[in-house]
Enzyme design. Structure first.
Site, PDB file in Angstrom:
ATOM      1  N   TYR A  49     -26.074   2.946  36.096  1.00  0.00           N
ATOM      2  CA  TYR A  49     -27.194   3.984  35.796  1.00  0.00           C
ATOM      3  C   TYR A  49     -28.254   4.649  34.160  1.00  0.00           C
ATOM      4  O   TYR A  49     -28.047   5.182  33.528  1.00  0.00           O
ATOM      5  CB  TYR A  49     -26.752   5.315  36.102  1.00  0.00           C
ATOM      6  N   HIS A 115     -27.395   5.567  47.175  1.00  0.00           N
ATOM      7  CA  HIS A 115     -27.591   5.071  46.566  1.00  0.00           C
ATOM      8  C   HIS A 115     -28.860   3.868  47.426  1.00  0.00           C
ATOM      9  O   HIS A 115     -27.820   2.695  47.771  1.00  0.00           O
ATOM     10  CB  HIS A 115     -26.932   4.603  45.161  1.00  0.00           C
TER      11      HIS A 115
HETATM   12  P1  GTP Z   1     -29.977   6.701  44.025  1.00  0.00           P
HETATM   13  O1  GTP Z   1     -30.724   5.966  44.726  1.00  0.00           O
HETATM   14  O2  GTP Z   1     -29.119   7.160  43.061  1.00  0.00           O
HETATM   15  O3  GTP Z   1     -30.644   5.506  42.652  1.00  0.00           O
HETATM   16  O4  GTP Z   1     -30.610   7.870  44.113  1.00  0.00           O
HETATM   17  P2  GTP Z   1     -32.729   8.025  43.486  1.00  0.00           P
HETATM   18  O5  GTP Z   1     -33.702   7.151  43.541  1.00  0.00           O
HETATM   19  O6  GTP Z   1     -33.331   9.091  45.469  1.00  0.00           O
HETATM   20  O7  GTP Z   1     -32.872   8.915  42.294  1.00  0.00           O
HETATM   21  P3  GTP Z   1     -32.917   9.092  41.065  1.00  0.00           P
HETATM   22  O8  GTP Z   1     -32.811   7.450  40.308  1.00  0.00           O
HETATM   23  O9  GTP Z   1     -34.055  10.286  40.254  1.00  0.00           O
HETATM   24  O10 GTP Z   1     -31.520   9.556  40.277  1.00  0.00           O
HETATM   25  C1  GTP Z   1     -30.601   9.300  40.592  1.00  0.00           C
HETATM   26  C2  GTP Z   1     -29.596   9.641  40.978  1.00  0.00           C
HETATM   27  O11 GTP Z   1     -29.213  10.958  39.446  1.00  0.00           O
HETATM   28  C3  GTP Z   1     -29.708  10.762  42.162  1.00  0.00           C
HETATM   29  O12 GTP Z   1     -29.563   9.763  43.251  1.00  0.00           O
HETATM   30  C4  GTP Z   1     -28.429  12.011  42.625  1.00  0.00           C
HETATM   31  O13 GTP Z   1     -27.158  11.664  42.440  1.00  0.00           O
HETATM   32  C5  GTP Z   1     -28.351  12.304  40.732  1.00  0.00           C
HETATM   33  N1  GTP Z   1     -29.397  13.102  40.114  1.00  0.00           N
HETATM   34  C6  GTP Z   1     -30.863  13.018  40.054  1.00  0.00           C
HETATM   35  N2  GTP Z   1     -31.344  14.900  40.521  1.00  0.00           N
HETATM   36  C7  GTP Z   1     -30.329  15.112  39.478  1.00  0.00           C
HETATM   37  C8  GTP Z   1     -30.531  16.550  39.277  1.00  0.00           C
HETATM   38  O14 GTP Z   1     -31.163  17.337  38.807  1.00  0.00           O
HETATM   39  N3  GTP Z   1     -28.702  16.919  39.393  1.00  0.00           N
HETATM   40  C9  GTP Z   1     -27.844  16.094  39.679  1.00  0.00           C
HETATM   41  N4  GTP Z   1     -26.383  16.745  39.520  1.00  0.00           N
HETATM   42  N5  GTP Z   1     -27.990  14.776  39.283  1.00  0.00           N
HETATM   43  C10 GTP Z   1     -29.163  13.893  39.941  1.00  0.00           C
HETATM   44 MG    MG Z   2     -32.995   5.963  41.859  1.00  0.00          MG
END
Ligand code: GTP
Ligand code: MG
Length: 138
Positions: A49, A115
């Site tokens: 990540y 994810h």
């Molecule tokens: P992924 O498929 O997991 O990458 O999810 P995404 O693409 O829908 O979301 P993004 O890449 O923006 O964020 C990656 C991951 O970080 C998310 O799936 C969540 O698990 C975590 N995450 C995102 N926003 C928040 C937040 O505001 N608080 C917390 N605790 N975790 C978050």
């Molecule tokens: Mg993502």
């Protein structure tokens, strides 16, 4: 056909939802072409990540991802990257459309069950992060 990287996150594996999540993928026409259950170290979760390293939730996210085993899978199908994200639903389960994995199973915006890669470049990099060529069966 396209491939994408999926992770069934600790909140889902802990609640024995691996099969229920996979059924959602299969019902959407995605095929599991590689799969393994692993327990990431905090360092490995941090490396995976790393694009989120500057985000305020990075430490919480990587601690969570290393808390218990995950199931990492390669999904294959027509338009697999977008299809997977459609089946996952919005990041925050409160915003996720009915019937999506996150609407049905996710516990919070952080502990959101799955994810999925968000672009062809990310899919290629994330698949290579977890799987060798030998493990990828067509
Ligand atoms: P992924 O498929 O997991 O990458 O999810 P995404 O693409 O829908 O979301 P993004 O890449 O923006 O964020 C990656 C991951 O970080 C998310 O799936 C969540 O698990 C975590 N995450 C995102 N926003 C928040 C937040 O505001 N608080 C917390 N605790 N975790 C978050
Ligand atoms: Mg993502």
């Amino acid at each position: 056909t396209e491939r994408t990287l999926s992770i069934i996150k600790p909140d889902a594996t802990r609640r024995n939802l691996t099969g229920a999540v996979v059924k959602k993928f299969e019902d959407a026409g995605l095929r599991v072409v590689a799969s393994k259950r692993i327990h990431l170290s905090k360092a490995q979760a941090g490396e995976f990540y790393k694009v989120h390293a500057e985000r305020p939730f990075y430490d919480e996210l990587t601690t969570f991802m290393a808390s218990e085993p995950v199931v990492v899978q390669v999904l294959e199908g027509e338009g697999a990257i977008q299809k997977n994200r459609d089946v996952m639903g919005a990041t925050n389960p409160a915003d996720a459309a009915p019937g999506t994995i996150r609407a049905e199973f996710a516990e919070s915006v952080g502990e959101n069950s799955v994810h999925g890669s968000d672009s062809p470049e990310a899919a290629k990099e994330e698949i290579a992060f977890f799987f060798s060529g030998l493990e990828l069966v067509g």
